[in-house]
Design an enzyme around this catalytic site. Structure first.
Site, PDB file in Angstrom:
ATOM      1  N   ARG A  95      19.937  10.211 -19.044  1.00 42.36           N
ATOM      2  CA  ARG A  95      20.271  10.995 -18.492  1.00 42.36           C
ATOM      3  C   ARG A  95      20.830  11.666 -16.951  1.00 42.36           C
ATOM      4  O   ARG A  95      21.570  12.284 -16.680  1.00 42.36           O
ATOM      5  CB  ARG A  95      18.584  12.056 -18.373  1.00 42.36           C
ATOM      6  CG  ARG A  95      17.854  12.487 -19.467  1.00 42.36           C
ATOM      7  CD  ARG A  95      16.506  12.787 -19.666  1.00 42.36           C
ATOM      8  NE  ARG A  95      16.326  12.917 -20.453  1.00 42.36           N
ATOM      9  CZ  ARG A  95      14.964  12.599 -21.491  1.00 42.36           C
ATOM     10  NH1 ARG A  95      15.802  11.628 -21.670  1.00 42.36           N
ATOM     11  NH2 ARG A  95      14.730  13.274 -22.361  1.00 42.36           N
ATOM     12  N   GLY A 104      19.874   8.118 -30.558  1.00 36.66           N
ATOM     13  CA  GLY A 104      19.067  10.003 -31.585  1.00 36.66           C
ATOM     14  C   GLY A 104      19.404  10.035 -29.691  1.00 36.66           C
ATOM     15  O   GLY A 104      19.700  11.837 -29.546  1.00 36.66           O
ATOM     16  N   SER A 106       8.701  18.045 -28.998  1.00 40.04           N
ATOM     17  CA  SER A 106      10.571  16.617 -28.742  1.00 40.04           C
ATOM     18  C   SER A 106      10.630  16.844 -27.403  1.00 40.04           C
ATOM     19  O   SER A 106      11.207  18.301 -27.141  1.00 40.04           O
ATOM     20  CB  SER A 106      11.025  16.958 -29.429  1.00 40.04           C
ATOM     21  OG  SER A 106      12.399  16.130 -29.809  1.00 40.04           O
ATOM     22  N   GLN A 139      13.446  15.559 -27.226  1.00 44.45           N
ATOM     23  CA  GLN A 139      15.315  15.408 -26.520  1.00 44.45           C
ATOM     24  C   GLN A 139      15.757  17.134 -27.678  1.00 44.45           C
ATOM     25  O   GLN A 139      16.431  17.315 -26.772  1.00 44.45           O
ATOM     26  CB  GLN A 139      15.193  14.681 -28.446  1.00 44.45           C
ATOM     27  CG  GLN A 139      15.205  13.479 -27.662  1.00 44.45           C
ATOM     28  CD  GLN A 139      15.461  12.437 -29.109  1.00 44.45           C
ATOM     29  OE1 GLN A 139      15.786  12.225 -30.124  1.00 44.45           O
ATOM     30  NE2 GLN A 139      15.785  10.831 -28.983  1.00 44.45           N
ATOM     31  N   ASP A 153       7.097   6.350 -28.482  1.00 45.49           N
ATOM     32  CA  ASP A 153       8.411   5.520 -29.150  1.00 45.49           C
ATOM     33  C   ASP A 153       6.808   4.178 -28.833  1.00 45.49           C
ATOM     34  O   ASP A 153       7.647   2.196 -29.037  1.00 45.49           O
ATOM     35  CB  ASP A 153       8.774   5.325 -27.915  1.00 45.49           C
ATOM     36  CG  ASP A 153       9.968   6.114 -28.123  1.00 45.49           C
ATOM     37  OD1 ASP A 153       9.798   6.877 -29.521  1.00 45.49           O
ATOM     38  OD2 ASP A 153      10.547   6.312 -27.228  1.00 45.49           O
ATOM     39  N   ARG A 177      12.634  -1.258 -31.709  1.00 47.52           N
ATOM     40  CA  ARG A 177      11.205  -1.396 -31.487  1.00 47.52           C
ATOM     41  C   ARG A 177      10.692  -2.307 -32.228  1.00 47.52           C
ATOM     42  O   ARG A 177       9.287  -2.801 -31.838  1.00 47.52           O
ATOM     43  CB  ARG A 177      10.681   0.001 -30.998  1.00 47.52           C
ATOM     44  CG  ARG A 177      11.513   0.426 -29.950  1.00 47.52           C
ATOM     45  CD  ARG A 177      10.488   1.657 -28.920  1.00 47.52           C
ATOM     46  NE  ARG A 177      11.066   2.619 -28.850  1.00 47.52           N
ATOM     47  CZ  ARG A 177      12.170   2.122 -27.213  1.00 47.52           C
ATOM     48  NH1 ARG A 177      11.249   1.000 -26.648  1.00 47.52           N
ATOM     49  NH2 ARG A 177      12.894   2.881 -26.579  1.00 47.52           N
TER      50      ARG A 177
HETATM   51  C1  S3P Z   1      13.209  10.246 -25.441  1.00 42.13           C
HETATM   52  C2  S3P Z   1      12.721  11.383 -26.687  1.00 42.13           C
HETATM   53  C3  S3P Z   1      10.822  10.889 -27.972  1.00 42.13           C
HETATM   54  C4  S3P Z   1      11.715   9.069 -27.988  1.00 42.13           C
HETATM   55  C5  S3P Z   1      13.070   9.318 -27.904  1.00 42.13           C
HETATM   56  C6  S3P Z   1      13.114   9.346 -26.573  1.00 42.13           C
HETATM   57  C7  S3P Z   1      14.313  10.779 -24.670  1.00 42.13           C
HETATM   58  O1  S3P Z   1      12.061  11.964 -28.900  1.00 42.13           O
HETATM   59  O2  S3P Z   1      11.517   9.446 -29.134  1.00 42.13           O
HETATM   60  O3  S3P Z   1      13.224   7.330 -28.234  1.00 42.13           O
HETATM   61  O4  S3P Z   1      14.898  10.340 -23.977  1.00 42.13           O
HETATM   62  O5  S3P Z   1      13.827  11.844 -24.396  1.00 42.13           O
HETATM   63  P1  S3P Z   1      11.907  13.604 -29.867  1.00 42.13           P
HETATM   64  O6  S3P Z   1      11.938  13.717 -28.651  1.00 42.13           O
HETATM   65  O7  S3P Z   1      12.336  13.155 -31.091  1.00 42.13           O
HETATM   66  O8  S3P Z   1      10.381  13.052 -29.540  1.00 42.13           O
END
Ligand code: S3P
Length: 437
Positions: free
Chosen positions: A32, A100, A173, A175, A321, A393
């Site tokens: 971020r 991701g 989520s 994300q 995580d 992990r």
């Molecule tokens: C993250 C959110 C999580 C987490 C990932 C990092 C983030 O994923 O598992 O490692 O930085 O926003 P999800 O939003 O899919 O739960």
């Protein structure tokens, strides 16, 4: 990305963890810091940045879009922000490797740009679900295309006018929430997101730190498009997700006593501490303070006799995580541990329910996967070769299992440990884990 994808860890049994360390910077906050620093007005200085492969993929993607970024140099990164509308069309697809978070957040940001773009990833990322972001973005007016099954690459058509939405997230989520908030910065009107359960709020905190107004009220998060971000200094704390391996290792290995310094203690991230404490772990926090809008503390962990528990479902998003490592703790805890409500673990860098159940079974543990969790009976970890499935992990969690195993544990496919924890092997060995590559 590391060229040696065949890397494998070998762990000799026994040992204990001791010492005082600072694990690398928080991956979520590091991502971020680049994204928001890049679209801020002015120069953002980041310290404690994680120079893991995932974050470097994000950093390079923004360089490809014309942002001048110096570093990382000992955790220091300087980003010359180009403002909300200053990103340039990249000359090629942006490759995000295993990251991701980067892909989902950047889809929201890029959907609002004037130019077209494309996001690609490695094999693991190319099989992860993206409709969770492309569908709500479409209701904002974004135009994106994925494969037929909703996986990357993602092609994004720029030049669309986005409109704010009211979105109730079907899964918890961070994300998805962050993706929509980034798109919302550019949208007409208000974008409001309702979470089914609290998820990490680093985006909201950092936006506020950069002077952008974000209204948060219980499970609702709203912002109005059309403002601007003002560059600032960002201090990235050590990653509680990386600290987790050592918290579990020290808890299960008799005689251990470690201190993990300056770890991020954001309430939306401390599920692992809450769960380990419920299991009987000996964890104390010192030097608690707030740095740049994020709480931090030094965490002292001493070995303890753990007991199996039914993990409270409200802790799941707060420890999402950390379950691979917690499963290892559960194998070493007296009695039965039951996890439910964690279906999301099946769509992480690997299917973490299956990958951990398979590996624990190979090591002689009764670990039964369920659709949304696992049931683990306490047992003696044996020896064997387990697959990490290229999931950082999973690899680091099984490494800690060696502290309580009867024989050698070999872990295949460990190169992706560098996505989140460069230097893991050396650090772990220095603390007492009998690990070699
Ligand atoms: C993250 C959110 C999580 C987490 C990932 C990092 C983030 O994923 O598992 O490692 O930085 O926003 P999800 O939003 O899919 O739960």
């Amino acid at each position: 990305m590391s060229s040696e994808r065949e890397s494998r860890f070998k762990i000799q049994p026994g040992g204990k963890l001791t010492g005082k360390i600072r694990v690398p910077g928080d991956k979520s906050i590091s991502h971020r810091s680049i994204m928001l620093g890049a679209i801020a007005d002015g120069t953002t200085e980041v310290s404690g940045f994680l120079d893991g492969e995932d974050n470097l993929a994000t950093l390079n993607a923004f360089r490809e879009m014309g942002v001048n970024i110096q570093g990382p140099d000992n955790g220091r990164v300087v980003i010359e922000g180009v403002g909300l509308h200053g990103l340039k069309k990249p000359t090629k697809a942006l490759c995000l490797g295993n990251a991701g978070t980067s892909m989902r957040l950047m889809t929201g940001l890029l959907a609002a740009q004037a130019f077209d773009s494309e996001l690609t990833g490695d094999i693991s990322l190319s099989s992860r679900p993206m409709r969770r972001v492309t569908e709500p973005l479409a209701t904002m007016g974004a135009k994106t295309a994925t494969t037929e099954t909703g996986t990357p690459p993602i092609k994004i058509s720029g030049g669309q006018t986005l409109k704010g939405i009211d979105y109730v997230m079907p899964v918890a989520s961070a994300q998805v929430k962050s993706c929509l908030l980034l798109a919302g910065l550019y949208a007409e009107g208000r974008t409001c997101i309702t979470e089914p359960a609290p998820t990490r709020d680093h985006t909201e905190r950092m936006l506020q730190g950069l002077g952008y107004s974000v209204e948060t009220d219980d499970s609702h998060i709203c912002l109005t498009g059309g403002g601007k971000l003002n560059a600032t200094k960002i201090d990235v704390p050590a990653d509680i997700s990386s600290a987790t391996f050592f918290m579990v290792g020290a808890s299960i290995a008799s005689g251990s006593d470690i201190t993990l310094e300056h770890v991020g203690m954001n309430p939306t991230r401390i599920g692992v501490i809450n769960i380990l404490r419920l299991m009987g772990a000996d964890i104390t926090l010192n030097n608690e303070k707030t740095v740049g809008g994020e709480p931090v503390a030094d965490i002292r962990v001493r070995a303890a006799k753990l007991k199996g528990i039914r993990i409270p479902e409200d802790q799941v998003p707060l420890a999402i995580d950390e379950f691979p490592a917690l499963f290892v703790a559960a194998a070493c805890a007296e009695g039965e541990t039951v996890l439910t409500g964690a279906r999301e673990l099946r769509v992480k860098e690997s299917d973490r329910i299956q990958a951990m159940a398979d590996g624990l079974q190979i090591l002689g543990i009764d670990a039964q996967p369920t659709e949304d969790g696992m049931v683990i009976q306490s047992g003696q970890l044996g020896s064997g070769t387990v697959e990490s499935h290229g999931d950082h992990r999973i690899a680091m969690s099984f490494a800690m299992a060696g502290l309580r195993s009867r024989g050698e544990i070999v872990i295949n496919d460990c190169a992706n440990v560098d996505t989140s924890f460069p230097g893991f092997v050396t650090l772990a060995a220095n603390m007492g884990l009998n690990i070699s590559e």
